[in-house]
Scaffold this motif. Structure first.
Motif, PDB file in Angstrom:
ATOM      1  N   GLY A   1      39.866 -35.949  23.353  1.00 63.43           N
ATOM      2  CA  GLY A   1      40.404 -36.860  22.346  1.00 63.43           C
ATOM      3  C   GLY A   1      39.955 -38.275  22.639  1.00 63.43           C
ATOM      4  N   SER A   2      39.593 -39.000  21.572  1.00 67.83           N
ATOM      5  CA  SER A   2      39.191 -40.391  21.779  1.00 67.83           C
ATOM      6  C   SER A   2      39.585 -41.229  20.572  1.00 67.83           C
ATOM      7  N   ARG A   3      39.952 -42.457  20.831  1.00 74.77           N
ATOM      8  CA  ARG A   3      40.091 -43.406  19.730  1.00 74.77           C
ATOM      9  C   ARG A   3      38.690 -43.633  19.192  1.00 74.77           C
ATOM     10  N   LYS A   4      38.620 -44.118  17.944  1.00 68.23           N
ATOM     11  CA  LYS A   4      37.273 -44.164  17.387  1.00 68.23           C
ATOM     12  C   LYS A   4      36.559 -45.506  17.580  1.00 68.23           C
ATOM     13  N   SER A   5      37.195 -46.431  18.299  1.00 72.27           N
ATOM     14  CA  SER A   5      36.512 -47.703  18.531  1.00 72.27           C
ATOM     15  C   SER A   5      35.212 -47.442  19.299  1.00 72.27           C
ATOM     16  N   ASN A   6      34.290 -48.350  19.094  1.00 75.38           N
ATOM     17  CA  ASN A   6      32.994 -48.262  19.746  1.00 75.38           C
ATOM     18  C   ASN A   6      33.142 -48.057  21.255  1.00 75.38           C
ATOM     19  N   LEU A   7      33.997 -48.879  21.878  1.00 74.06           N
ATOM     20  CA  LEU A   7      34.155 -48.799  23.330  1.00 74.06           C
ATOM     21  C   LEU A   7      34.765 -47.462  23.754  1.00 74.06           C
ATOM     22  N   ALA A   8      35.784 -47.017  23.007  1.00 70.80           N
ATOM     23  CA  ALA A   8      36.425 -45.744  23.357  1.00 70.80           C
ATOM     24  C   ALA A   8      35.407 -44.606  23.297  1.00 70.80           C
ATOM     25  N   MET A   9      34.566 -44.621  22.256  1.00 72.49           N
ATOM     26  CA  MET A   9      33.559 -43.564  22.104  1.00 72.49           C
ATOM     27  C   MET A   9      32.512 -43.630  23.220  1.00 72.49           C
ATOM     28  N   ILE A  10      32.130 -44.837  23.577  1.00 69.56           N
ATOM     29  CA  ILE A  10      31.154 -44.993  24.663  1.00 69.56           C
ATOM     30  C   ILE A  10      31.734 -44.440  25.972  1.00 69.56           C
ATOM     31  N   GLN A  11      32.996 -44.784  26.216  1.00 65.85           N
ATOM     32  CA  GLN A  11      33.638 -44.328  27.454  1.00 65.85           C
ATOM     33  C   GLN A  11      33.777 -42.810  27.461  1.00 65.85           C
ATOM     34  N   THR A  12      34.154 -42.256  26.307  1.00 69.66           N
ATOM     35  CA  THR A  12      34.309 -40.805  26.204  1.00 69.66           C
ATOM     36  C   THR A  12      32.964 -40.108  26.420  1.00 69.66           C
ATOM     37  N   ASN A  13      31.928 -40.632  25.801  1.00 73.21           N
ATOM     38  CA  ASN A  13      30.603 -40.022  25.973  1.00 73.21           C
ATOM     39  C   ASN A  13      30.089 -40.166  27.407  1.00 73.21           C
ATOM     40  N   TRP A  14      30.449 -41.257  28.039  1.00 68.86           N
ATOM     41  CA  TRP A  14      30.064 -41.470  29.434  1.00 68.86           C
ATOM     42  C   TRP A  14      30.693 -40.384  30.309  1.00 68.86           C
ATOM     43  N   VAL A  15      31.968 -40.103  30.054  1.00 71.32           N
ATOM     44  CA  VAL A  15      32.666 -39.064  30.823  1.00 71.32           C
ATOM     45  C   VAL A  15      32.058 -37.691  30.533  1.00 71.32           C
ATOM     46  N   ILE A  16      31.751 -37.423  29.270  1.00 71.04           N
ATOM     47  CA  ILE A  16      31.138 -36.129  28.925  1.00 71.04           C
ATOM     48  C   ILE A  16      29.798 -35.972  29.662  1.00 71.04           C
ATOM     49  N   ASP A  17      29.006 -37.041  29.701  1.00 70.79           N
ATOM     50  CA  ASP A  17      27.727 -36.978  30.427  1.00 70.79           C
ATOM     51  C   ASP A  17      27.938 -36.672  31.902  1.00 70.79           C
ATOM     52  N   ARG A  18      28.949 -37.317  32.487  1.00 73.07           N
ATOM     53  CA  ARG A  18      29.245 -37.060  33.902  1.00 73.07           C
ATOM     54  C   ARG A  18      29.633 -35.598  34.109  1.00 73.07           C
ATOM     55  N   LEU A  19      30.467 -35.085  33.205  1.00 70.73           N
ATOM     56  CA  LEU A  19      30.914 -33.688  33.324  1.00 70.73           C
ATOM     57  C   LEU A  19      29.749 -32.723  33.109  1.00 70.73           C
ATOM     58  N   LYS A  20      28.895 -33.049  32.136  1.00 68.59           N
ATOM     59  CA  LYS A  20      27.737 -32.181  31.868  1.00 68.59           C
ATOM     60  C   LYS A  20      26.800 -32.135  33.069  1.00 68.59           C
ATOM     61  N   SER A  21      26.687 -33.295  33.758  1.00 61.33           N
ATOM     62  CA  SER A  21      25.745 -33.364  34.878  1.00 61.33           C
ATOM     63  C   SER A  21      26.197 -32.504  36.055  1.00 61.33           C
ATOM     64  N   LEU A  22      27.431 -32.010  36.005  1.00 61.38           N
ATOM     65  CA  LEU A  22      27.886 -31.091  37.054  1.00 61.38           C
ATOM     66  C   LEU A  22      27.196 -29.733  36.903  1.00 61.38           C
ATOM     67  N   GLY A  23      26.591 -29.520  35.730  1.00 59.53           N
ATOM     68  CA  GLY A  23      25.821 -28.292  35.513  1.00 59.53           C
ATOM     69  C   GLY A  23      26.670 -27.036  35.332  1.00 59.53           C
ATOM     70  N   LEU A  24      27.908 -27.210  34.922  1.00 57.55           N
ATOM     71  CA  LEU A  24      28.781 -26.043  34.733  1.00 57.55           C
ATOM     72  C   LEU A  24      28.713 -25.574  33.282  1.00 57.55           C
ATOM     73  N   ASP A  25      29.225 -24.376  33.069  1.00 57.01           N
ATOM     74  CA  ASP A  25      29.059 -23.754  31.768  1.00 57.01           C
ATOM     75  C   ASP A  25      30.179 -24.135  30.785  1.00 57.01           C
ATOM     76  N   TYR A  26      30.157 -25.366  30.325  1.00 60.18           N
ATOM     77  CA  TYR A  26      31.163 -25.814  29.370  1.00 60.18           C
ATOM     78  C   TYR A  26      30.488 -26.463  28.177  1.00 60.18           C
ATOM     79  N   GLU A  27      31.191 -26.373  27.067  1.00 65.46           N
ATOM     80  CA  GLU A  27      30.753 -27.089  25.873  1.00 65.46           C
ATOM     81  C   GLU A  27      31.778 -28.194  25.632  1.00 65.46           C
ATOM     82  N   PHE A  28      31.371 -29.302  25.062  1.00 63.23           N
ATOM     83  CA  PHE A  28      32.308 -30.412  24.844  1.00 63.23           C
ATOM     84  C   PHE A  28      32.324 -30.839  23.385  1.00 63.23           C
ATOM     85  N   GLU A  29      33.516 -31.175  22.924  1.00 62.70           N
ATOM     86  CA  GLU A  29      33.624 -31.671  21.550  1.00 62.70           C
ATOM     87  C   GLU A  29      34.580 -32.857  21.547  1.00 62.70           C
ATOM     88  N   ILE A  30      34.247 -33.883  20.751  1.00 63.97           N
ATOM     89  CA  ILE A  30      35.120 -35.059  20.663  1.00 63.97           C
ATOM     90  C   ILE A  30      35.982 -34.962  19.412  1.00 63.97           C
TER      91      ILE A  30
END
Ligand SMILES: NCc1[nH]cc(CCC(=O)O)c1CC(=O)O
Length: 310
Positions: A7-36
């Motif tokens: 879940g994310s607020r839709k402000s530019n900063l909130a979305m950037i922060q959320t996507n930053w976290v998703i990138d970090r989680l994706k870089s763990l290389g685990l088998d997950y899909e992410f949706e905002i």
């Protein structure tokens, strides 16, 4: 494969922060899909009054927490400084990643630093913490409330009669603005940052073991400890309202935490400031708070709460 909904607020900063976290989680290389999933909060709807009057902290988190309880989302990325000192029951902060720049950024139209701004200049902020500390240094300046996201405030600064504004350096950097737009990084001695400023808090359900385990992989121990000390101070003094309070902790070479806390009157005339060093974040936060309250900060806080009608 589990799909994790963030879940994310839709402000530019909130979305950037959320996507930053998703990138970090994706870089763990685990088998997950992410949706905002976008969530509109009360704080996003109320734009015409100062935040301190409509309830301050918590304003941006209630709807997000409801979505978490309802299972609509699994994770929420917050700016740590927007989170109340106590996390809602059944929820927890699963990760505090490495902190961005914690300082406040002074942005003046002339490029001048705070100390060089001509008397009578207008500084825009909607934070009592920032205005109190600015007025403590420069009682000759005028404070004018300003609201809106980073982009809006930068535009208002140029177009609506402000001479300068103050924003969190972390937000400016994360949003991709260059350091050059910042006239001066305010030293914590000049403007002590807000509790948790520059850090993210990633919230999840306590009983969702899979997510708790996943988030622990992007936690930063040092940031977690220093922010915990700041939040323990906040928890001890506050009780949920927006007052001129600041807290900033750093890690010393010997592994101890140094926590500086500040409580001020809104006009900046009375400032309580204390630094304490120790090992346990929760104890030093509590200790510094109790010391300041005893020295007279309690009266200052009570006065502020009365004036704000909290
Ligand atoms: N209260 C608004 C807010 N909450 C988090 C940030 C961004 C910076 C951060 O993560 O501390 C900001 C903007 C600002 O204060 O300029």
């Amino acid at each position: 494969m589990r799909k994790i909904i963030i879940g994310s607020r839709k402000s530019n900063l909130a979305m950037i922060q959320t996507n930053w976290v998703i990138d970090r989680l994706k870089s763990l290389g685990l088998d997950y899909e992410f949706e905002i999933k976008e969530i509109v909060t009360k704080g996003d709807k109320i734009l015409d009054v100062t935040l301190s009057k409509v309830g301050g902290k918590g304003l941006f988190v209630k709807e997000i927490e409801k979505a978490m309880y309802d299972g609509e989302i699994d994770i929420a990325v917050h700016s740590m400084k927007d989170l109340p000192a106590v996390i809602a029951e059944g929820l927890m902060i699963g990760a505090v990643p490495e902190r961005e720049d914690p300082r406040d950024a002074f942005i003046s139209n002339s490029g001048q630093a705070l100390k060089d701004l001509p008397a009578g200049s207008v500084v825009g902020t909607s934070s009592l913490r920032r205005s109190a500390q600015v007025l403590a240094k420069r009682p000759d300046l005028k404070i004018q409330w300003i609201r809106g996201n980073i982009e809006t405030r930068l535009r208002k600064c140029r177009e609506e009669g402000f001479d300068a504004i103050i924003l969190a350096a972390a937000g400016i950097k994360r949003a991709g603005w260059k350091d050059e737009i910042i006239s001066e990084f305010l030293d914590p001695k000049t403007c002590l940052p807000a509790v948790g400023q520059g850090a993210l808090g990633i919230e999840c359900r306590e009983d969702d073991k899979e997510i708790v385990d996943l988030l622990s992989k992007i936690n930063n121990k040092d940031t977690e400890r220093t922010v915990a000390a700041e939040r323990s101070f906040l928890h001890t003094v506050e009780g949920g309202c927006q007052v001129p309070i600041a807290g900033y902790a750093t890690l010393l070479d010997d592994g101890k935490i140094s926590l500086t806390a500040l409580i001020a009157s809104p006009d900046g005339q009375t400032v309580f400031r204390e630094t304490i060093v120790g090992d346990d974040p929760v104890s030093i936060g509590k200790e510094v708070a109790e010391k300041m309250l005893m020295q007279g900060a309690k009266e200052v806080l009570d006065q502020v709460k009365e004036e704000l009608d909290l």
